[in-house]
Design an enzyme around this catalytic site. Sequence first.
Site, PDB file in Angstrom:
ATOM      1  N   GLY B 163      28.275  10.103   6.729  1.00 17.04           N
ATOM      2  CA  GLY B 163      29.515  10.474   6.065  1.00 17.04           C
ATOM      3  C   GLY B 163      30.727   9.707   6.549  1.00 17.04           C
ATOM      4  N   GLU B 273      19.938   3.771   2.479  1.00 20.60           N
ATOM      5  CA  GLU B 273      21.188   3.065   2.189  1.00 20.60           C
ATOM      6  C   GLU B 273      21.021   1.581   2.437  1.00 20.60           C
ATOM      7  OE1 GLU B 273      24.533   6.503   3.088  1.00 20.60           O
ATOM      8  OE2 GLU B 273      24.524   4.682   4.292  1.00 20.60           O
ATOM      9  N   ARG B 291      18.279  14.028   3.998  1.00 18.13           N
ATOM     10  CA  ARG B 291      18.811  15.301   3.491  1.00 18.13           C
ATOM     11  C   ARG B 291      19.137  15.110   2.021  1.00 18.13           C
ATOM     12  NH1 ARG B 291      23.440  12.613   5.847  1.00 18.13           N
ATOM     13  NH2 ARG B 291      24.709  11.974   4.081  1.00 18.13           N
ATOM     14  N   VAL B 294      25.577  14.558  -1.181  1.00 14.54           N
ATOM     15  CA  VAL B 294      26.662  15.022  -2.046  1.00 14.54           C
ATOM     16  C   VAL B 294      26.458  14.473  -3.459  1.00 14.54           C
ATOM     17  CG1 VAL B 294      29.151  14.922  -2.428  1.00 14.54           C
ATOM     18  CG2 VAL B 294      28.272  15.139  -0.099  1.00 14.54           C
TER      19      VAL B 294
END
Lengths: 181, 460
Positions: B163, B273, B291, B294
């Site tokens: 994040g 990523e 996980r 968002v």
Amino acid sequence: MQLDDEDVRAILQLLDAATFDELQIETDRFNLTLRRTGAAWTRESRTLGVPREWVPPPGGGTVEAGAGAATPQAIPTGTATEAATATPTAVVTRTSERDRLVAVQTPLPGTFYRSPRPGAPPFVEVGTRVEHDTVVAIVETMKLMNSVYAGSSGRIAEICCADATLVAQQAILMRIDPEVP
Amino acid sequence: MILRRLLIANRGEIALRVIRTCERLGIETVLAVSAADRDSVPAKRADRIVEIGPAPAHASYLNVAAVVNAARTVGAQAIHPGYGFLSENAALASACASSGIVFIGPTVAQLAAVGDKLSARRHALEAGLPLVPGGAVANLDEARTLAASIGFPVLIKAVAGGGGRGMQRVESVEQLEAAIDRSTAEARAAFGDGRVYLERYVAAGRHIEVQVLGDGERVIHLGTRDCSIQRRYQKLIEEAPAPLLEPEMRAAIESAAVAFAVHLAYRGLGTVEILLDCERDCFYFLEMNARIQVEHPVTEAICGLDLVAEQIAVAEGRALGMVQDDLRFEGHAIECRINAEDWCSDFQPSPGRVEHASFATGARIRVDTHVEAGVEIAPFYDSLMAKIIVHGDDRAAALGRLGHVLHHSTIRGVANTLSLHRAIIADPTFAAGGMHTGYLEQFLASRAPLRAPAPLGGPP
């Protein structure tokens, strides 16, 4: 039953065929308002009802975890009395003297930190000489570390909040004596 | 095993998101709440709530013992950790295992393998993925030496990160010490682990990611996302699929992501990523997020799956119900994150009470939010208020719909980023697609004269 986007779309299809510009639906779970402006529909909803606490089944339940640890957090507002109790190291100045001191306030509510990292020396102590752009503290808000600048030059006369405590927006973190060279 | 009762160890919109799928699947939800969230919208919607501690996250949502105790107390068979907080915490996963509770996520070993970014780099190397030049630094001297060999600017990242917390670009050796202190402090506050590492800063890069899903034996990918619209490594806009990729490049990135997950025998939902270096026309492995993310709704929009339901199916021990060729990607989806931030004052967080919140609604529009009139945005947690997701036959159609939704959505009471999103999507550069990660910074700089001066908080 929970209202989701698909339900809203189904309702909209009904409405598009009708001449209504506003529809309000209320159940014991939600209140939904749909409004038409031109070809656009907007949705506003309120969730009703009361959260239901877990209740241990009769006879066999254990004590609820963590419930005993929940204590409301007092947010220090930075007034003189609270400052004095919040931190034993704070120098409590007399009112007449305080009038000429300049307050350093936090622009944001959050957690007040005196050091750049745990274990590191504080940015400033009482008596530290500061300039306008000296970083005197960090306030962590919404997981971001925000530097707090002195905002005026002088010497730190008072530190009003304890390290790692919650501070309200505009709370006075420190006071600076601007007349001390 | 069929899950009957689930503890949700999270808050905000993702808690609601999990509740929604559980209702559809007939799973009872118990929401773990902090004292500050007892009256939240997800608290009202969950079947039950259980308090796990006071407002600050470290004492509640980050407290492994409190979360596991809560699950045991309420007789939950499984814990859904959402994103952030304990979602990638190996200690929670292993505490669950020893208490006979299913952790909805990958195995403890997989969490450890990817949670530590240095270990993730090692695994990527073993799986044959290309890596950004860089490595670990234990102290300032090591950082100086490594930065000198990579060349400035460099990126500092948190080893336990995610994040964007603790991540910073450093332009010169003079800035290194202060930047490392700051990153370490942010990383410690966000993850309880202050270790950092350095990487080459890629000047013209795109942040591409691949959604993967594994059952411990087979892995499939659910397509790409482009998350290049970022400010200080916080994503603001995400889209799926990543636009303007050559078919060979897209296929190579998707295969690399699957290869990485296969190497780990990955179980659950995850995201690989990738940094696309536009100058060198190559890509690097960045990290894996173990996980739900968002931005998962844009993937759901184009592939038609419910990713929370897929997570639950894998957690129940089922094999994947599909093979790669079963998947069809349809159209284009875009998500805007609406945050409680005053973007005209350097994105200062804006906690407070929401007076009004209304959103445009209609076909191919989805709004995931826990915010409505009367809701208090607390200073303890992140600033995400709502995610606006639109789907269209192609990117232009999705953009048109997004403009409509943003124009007809209103939040009052707290400063928010709705108007920023309106401005961004009106920009021809954004409309063209394929922006670099530096785009938003340039966009904001170009509009600086139009914005209000910064109030309190900045250097005088």
